[in-house]
Design a protein around this motif. Structure first.
Motif, PDB file in Angstrom:
ATOM      1  N   LEU A  95       7.984  15.940  31.389  1.00  0.00           N
ATOM      2  CA  LEU A  95       9.551  16.505  31.279  1.00  0.00           C
ATOM      3  C   LEU A  95       9.669  17.777  32.154  1.00  0.00           C
ATOM      4  O   LEU A  95      11.066  16.995  32.644  1.00  0.00           O
ATOM      5  CB  LEU A  95       9.839  16.875  29.837  1.00  0.00           C
ATOM      6  N   ALA A  96       9.559  18.731  31.767  1.00  0.00           N
ATOM      7  CA  ALA A  96       9.886  19.572  32.935  1.00  0.00           C
ATOM      8  C   ALA A  96       9.909  19.531  34.548  1.00  0.00           C
ATOM      9  O   ALA A  96      10.807  20.159  35.351  1.00  0.00           O
ATOM     10  CB  ALA A  96       9.186  20.670  32.607  1.00  0.00           C
ATOM     11  N   GLU A  97       8.661  18.556  35.370  1.00  0.00           N
ATOM     12  CA  GLU A  97       9.166  17.904  36.470  1.00  0.00           C
ATOM     13  C   GLU A  97       9.494  17.282  36.916  1.00  0.00           C
ATOM     14  O   GLU A  97      10.552  17.434  37.713  1.00  0.00           O
ATOM     15  CB  GLU A  97       7.416  17.959  36.408  1.00  0.00           C
ATOM     16  N   PHE A  98      10.013  16.536  35.841  1.00  0.00           N
ATOM     17  CA  PHE A  98      11.297  15.608  35.425  1.00  0.00           C
ATOM     18  C   PHE A  98      12.518  16.101  35.440  1.00  0.00           C
ATOM     19  O   PHE A  98      13.567  15.970  35.980  1.00  0.00           O
ATOM     20  CB  PHE A  98      11.246  14.882  35.212  1.00  0.00           C
ATOM     21  N   LYS A  99      13.131  16.683  34.973  1.00  0.00           N
ATOM     22  CA  LYS A  99      14.353  18.002  34.990  1.00  0.00           C
ATOM     23  C   LYS A  99      14.618  18.257  35.628  1.00  0.00           C
ATOM     24  O   LYS A  99      15.455  18.686  36.406  1.00  0.00           O
ATOM     25  CB  LYS A  99      13.953  18.828  33.606  1.00  0.00           C
ATOM     26  N   ALA A 100      13.243  19.580  36.899  1.00  0.00           N
ATOM     27  CA  ALA A 100      13.005  20.057  37.939  1.00  0.00           C
ATOM     28  C   ALA A 100      13.652  18.779  39.568  1.00  0.00           C
ATOM     29  O   ALA A 100      14.529  19.540  39.809  1.00  0.00           O
ATOM     30  CB  ALA A 100      11.638  20.425  38.077  1.00  0.00           C
ATOM     31  N   MET A 101      13.311  17.910  38.845  1.00  0.00           N
ATOM     32  CA  MET A 101      13.548  17.363  40.399  1.00  0.00           C
ATOM     33  C   MET A 101      14.744  16.451  40.141  1.00  0.00           C
ATOM     34  O   MET A 101      15.638  15.898  41.167  1.00  0.00           O
ATOM     35  CB  MET A 101      12.169  15.995  40.257  1.00  0.00           C
ATOM     36  N   LYS A 102      15.483  16.365  38.917  1.00  0.00           N
ATOM     37  CA  LYS A 102      16.484  15.375  38.588  1.00  0.00           C
ATOM     38  C   LYS A 102      17.502  16.976  39.257  1.00  0.00           C
ATOM     39  O   LYS A 102      18.459  17.086  40.253  1.00  0.00           O
ATOM     40  CB  LYS A 102      16.457  15.690  37.148  1.00  0.00           C
ATOM     41  N   ALA A 103      17.149  17.671  38.826  1.00  0.00           N
ATOM     42  CA  ALA A 103      17.862  19.707  39.320  1.00  0.00           C
ATOM     43  C   ALA A 103      18.096  19.757  41.016  1.00  0.00           C
ATOM     44  O   ALA A 103      18.883  19.840  40.982  1.00  0.00           O
ATOM     45  CB  ALA A 103      17.820  20.526  38.777  1.00  0.00           C
ATOM     46  N   ARG A 104      17.265  18.924  41.258  1.00  0.00           N
ATOM     47  CA  ARG A 104      16.654  19.399  42.907  1.00  0.00           C
ATOM     48  C   ARG A 104      17.638  17.832  43.704  1.00  0.00           C
ATOM     49  O   ARG A 104      17.796  18.129  44.731  1.00  0.00           O
ATOM     50  CB  ARG A 104      15.797  19.084  43.497  1.00  0.00           C
ATOM     51  N   LEU A 105      17.297  16.453  42.719  1.00  0.00           N
ATOM     52  CA  LEU A 105      17.965  15.649  43.052  1.00  0.00           C
ATOM     53  C   LEU A 105      19.327  15.936  43.858  1.00  0.00           C
ATOM     54  O   LEU A 105      20.422  15.322  43.594  1.00  0.00           O
ATOM     55  CB  LEU A 105      18.213  14.633  42.861  1.00  0.00           C
ATOM     56  N   LYS A 106      20.284  16.843  42.892  1.00  0.00           N
ATOM     57  CA  LYS A 106      22.107  16.644  42.149  1.00  0.00           C
ATOM     58  C   LYS A 106      21.785  17.843  43.178  1.00  0.00           C
ATOM     59  O   LYS A 106      23.525  17.436  43.908  1.00  0.00           O
ATOM     60  CB  LYS A 106      21.795  17.307  40.973  1.00  0.00           C
ATOM     61  N   THR A 107      21.544  18.510  43.608  1.00  0.00           N
ATOM     62  CA  THR A 107      21.995  19.457  44.281  1.00  0.00           C
ATOM     63  C   THR A 107      21.687  18.651  46.637  1.00  0.00           C
ATOM     64  O   THR A 107      22.182  19.352  47.234  1.00  0.00           O
ATOM     65  CB  THR A 107      20.958  20.441  44.726  1.00  0.00           C
ATOM     66  N   VAL A 108      21.259  18.079  45.873  1.00  0.00           N
ATOM     67  CA  VAL A 108      21.423  17.396  47.976  1.00  0.00           C
ATOM     68  C   VAL A 108      21.937  16.834  47.920  1.00  0.00           C
ATOM     69  O   VAL A 108      22.810  15.746  47.520  1.00  0.00           O
ATOM     70  CB  VAL A 108      19.513  16.433  48.071  1.00  0.00           C
TER      71      VAL A 108
END
Length: 108
Positions: A95-108
């Protein structure tokens, strides 16, 4: 096998002690009948004692098997708890990795 045996013969008259050669046939028959009764009782007690001993052996073996099963069950329960704990921990990591990936996708 009939476990109810007849009562021992009861002497109805008291007679003075006689030597075996002077006993009348009825006394001999009663004595023989009583000896046979006692032998039957002894056989019943012996048979019952052997059965009880076998049952005690079976109970001891069963208790031993039950104890071994209990130990195995406790070990298995410990493994299940460990796997569950590991699964919970891994779920949190994912879940932590998923949240981190989701946050990175929002910044792209």
């Amino acid at each position: 096998q009939n476990y109810r045996s007849r009562s021992p013969p009861v002497q109805t008259r008291s007679s003075p002690a006689r030597s075996p050669s002077r006993e009348n046939p009825t006394d001999i028959e009663q004595r023989n009948s009583y000896v046979l009764y006692l032998e039957n009782q002894l056989q019943r007690v012996t048979t019952t004692t052997l059965k009880v001993e076998k049952m005690e052996e079976k109970v001891a073996a069963f208790e031993s098997q039950l104890s071994a099963f209990d130990n195995k069950f406790q070990n298995l329960l410990g493994l299940v708890k460990e796997v569950h704990s590991h699964a919970d921990q891994r779920e949190e990591e994912i879940l932590a990795e998923f949240k981190a990936m989701k946050a990175r996708l929002k910044t792209v």
